[in-house]
Design an enzyme around this catalytic site. Sequence first.
Site, mmCIF file in Angstrom:
data_model
loop_
_atom_site.group_PDB
_atom_site.id
_atom_site.type_symbol
_atom_site.label_atom_id
_atom_site.label_comp_id
_atom_site.label_asym_id
_atom_site.label_seq_id
_atom_site.Cartn_x
_atom_site.Cartn_y
_atom_site.Cartn_z
ATOM 1 N N ASP A 67 0.792 -1.227 0.112
ATOM 2 C CA ASP A 67 -0.046 -0.018 -0.026
ATOM 3 C C ASP A 67 0.867 1.360 0.003
ATOM 4 O O ASP A 67 2.242 1.310 0.210
ATOM 5 C CB ASP A 67 -0.898 -0.094 1.259
ATOM 6 C CG ASP A 67 -0.416 -0.553 2.441
ATOM 7 O OD1 ASP A 67 1.010 -0.614 2.429
ATOM 8 O OD2 ASP A 67 -1.050 -0.911 3.441
ATOM 9 N N ASN A 136 -7.275 -3.449 14.667
ATOM 10 C CA ASN A 136 -8.600 -3.704 14.301
ATOM 11 C C ASN A 136 -8.621 -4.937 13.348
ATOM 12 O O ASN A 136 -9.730 -5.061 12.395
ATOM 13 C CB ASN A 136 -9.475 -2.578 13.685
ATOM 14 C CG ASN A 136 -8.695 -2.110 12.473
ATOM 15 O OD1 ASN A 136 -7.572 -2.583 11.880
ATOM 16 N ND2 ASN A 136 -9.046 -0.872 11.783
ATOM 17 N N HIS A 138 -7.034 -5.094 10.245
ATOM 18 C CA HIS A 138 -6.828 -4.740 8.840
ATOM 19 C C HIS A 138 -5.405 -5.271 8.466
ATOM 20 O O HIS A 138 -4.414 -5.687 9.247
ATOM 21 C CB HIS A 138 -6.797 -3.427 8.596
ATOM 22 C CG HIS A 138 -5.740 -2.547 9.226
ATOM 23 N ND1 HIS A 138 -5.749 -1.283 9.565
ATOM 24 C CD2 HIS A 138 -4.277 -2.685 9.161
ATOM 25 C CE1 HIS A 138 -4.659 -0.735 10.171
ATOM 26 N NE2 HIS A 138 -3.564 -1.540 9.659
ATOM 27 N N GLU A 143 -9.558 -2.386 5.758
ATOM 28 C CA GLU A 143 -10.201 -2.053 7.057
ATOM 29 C C GLU A 143 -11.471 -2.815 7.332
ATOM 30 O O GLU A 143 -12.226 -3.393 6.297
ATOM 31 C CB GLU A 143 -10.712 -0.651 6.969
ATOM 32 C CG GLU A 143 -9.429 0.481 6.798
ATOM 33 C CD GLU A 143 -8.736 0.684 8.046
ATOM 34 O OE1 GLU A 143 -8.564 -0.353 8.978
ATOM 35 O OE2 GLU A 143 -7.964 1.712 8.279
HETATM 36 C C1 F6R Z 1 1.575 -1.831 6.135
HETATM 37 C C2 F6R Z 1 0.255 -2.006 6.328
HETATM 38 C C3 F6R Z 1 -0.473 -2.252 7.624
HETATM 39 C C4 F6R Z 1 0.508 -2.476 8.955
HETATM 40 C C5 F6R Z 1 -0.490 -2.617 10.023
HETATM 41 C C6 F6R Z 1 0.290 -3.023 11.185
HETATM 42 O O1 F6R Z 1 1.922 -1.749 4.851
HETATM 43 O O2 F6R Z 1 -0.058 -2.584 5.248
HETATM 44 O O3 F6R Z 1 -1.520 -3.066 7.420
HETATM 45 O O4 F6R Z 1 1.028 -3.906 8.576
HETATM 46 O O5 F6R Z 1 -0.974 -1.365 10.114
HETATM 47 O O6 F6R Z 1 1.140 -1.676 11.467
HETATM 48 P P1 F6R Z 1 2.368 -2.095 12.642
HETATM 49 O O7 F6R Z 1 3.451 -2.985 12.050
HETATM 50 O O8 F6R Z 1 2.898 -0.427 12.671
HETATM 51 O O9 F6R Z 1 1.640 -2.231 13.910
#
Ligand code: F6R
Length: 246
Positions: A67, A136, A138, A143
């Site tokens: 992303d 959550n 995702h 989401e």
């Molecule tokens: C990042 C992504 C997100 C993260 C998620 C966890 O490219 O797609 O899904 O993997 O938000 O983030 P952290 O590792 O910072 O807890």
Amino acid sequence: MKIIKAKDYNDMSKKAAGIFFSQITLKQDSVIGLATGSTPIGTYKKLIEMYNANDLDFSEVKTVNLDEYVGLSGESDQSYRYFMNSNLFNHINIDKANTHVPNGLASDKELESENYEKLIKSLGGIDMQLLGIGTNGHIGFNEPNDCFDKYTHEVNLTESTIKANTRFFASEADVPKTAISMGIKTIMGAKKIVLIANGSAKADIIYDSCFGPITPNVPASALQLHPDVTVIVDEEAYATIAAKLK
Ligand code: F6R
């Protein structure tokens, strides 16, 4: 779904890097799906160590990231392109032309999304995808309550994701409100998936994703339907699983 319990963050990172090491050793021109965020930084550090020890060659590897924020250029230090360059690509012998991140500045997001899917297809699909997970549930920026049936698309970030990501920006108002993300269907198309999570804040969502009902309410629960998923969690993130197994 295989669940591997690691001792701590360092051990989780080592185990994840080891799996990618094997993948790239077995197939030098692997197409690797990559994630950003705090969780994979240790894994990237281990991969860089392996490269520096002359154990790993990235010259034929191709990467596609999950992303990118809409509105940020690759030069912005909050962009995911910048994150990937500084945490991995600048330190290994990968050809930057073989590294792909959605273009957050594309004026036509739908076209950019379609082209990103075409690109993944033209590379022969993703051999192994690395994932982190939001509290959550995702994965990528998919989401809760979006459908499982989507390819790369523009997504509206939820309040909780914007709050969680504020730590990387000067203020909450600076966090972009939308992103271009691989959809659940894109992620499910990867041949192998490795999900990493650490810390007590991820314990409940890891349990729900691996053992709860398969529902768009918990986007990562879709992974239960994938034939080759490895989940690597530290002891803290494993806590709810351990408690329920008692
Ligand atoms: C990042 C992504 C997100 C993260 C998620 C966890 O490219 O797609 O899904 O993997 O938000 O983030 P952290 O590792 O910072 O807890």
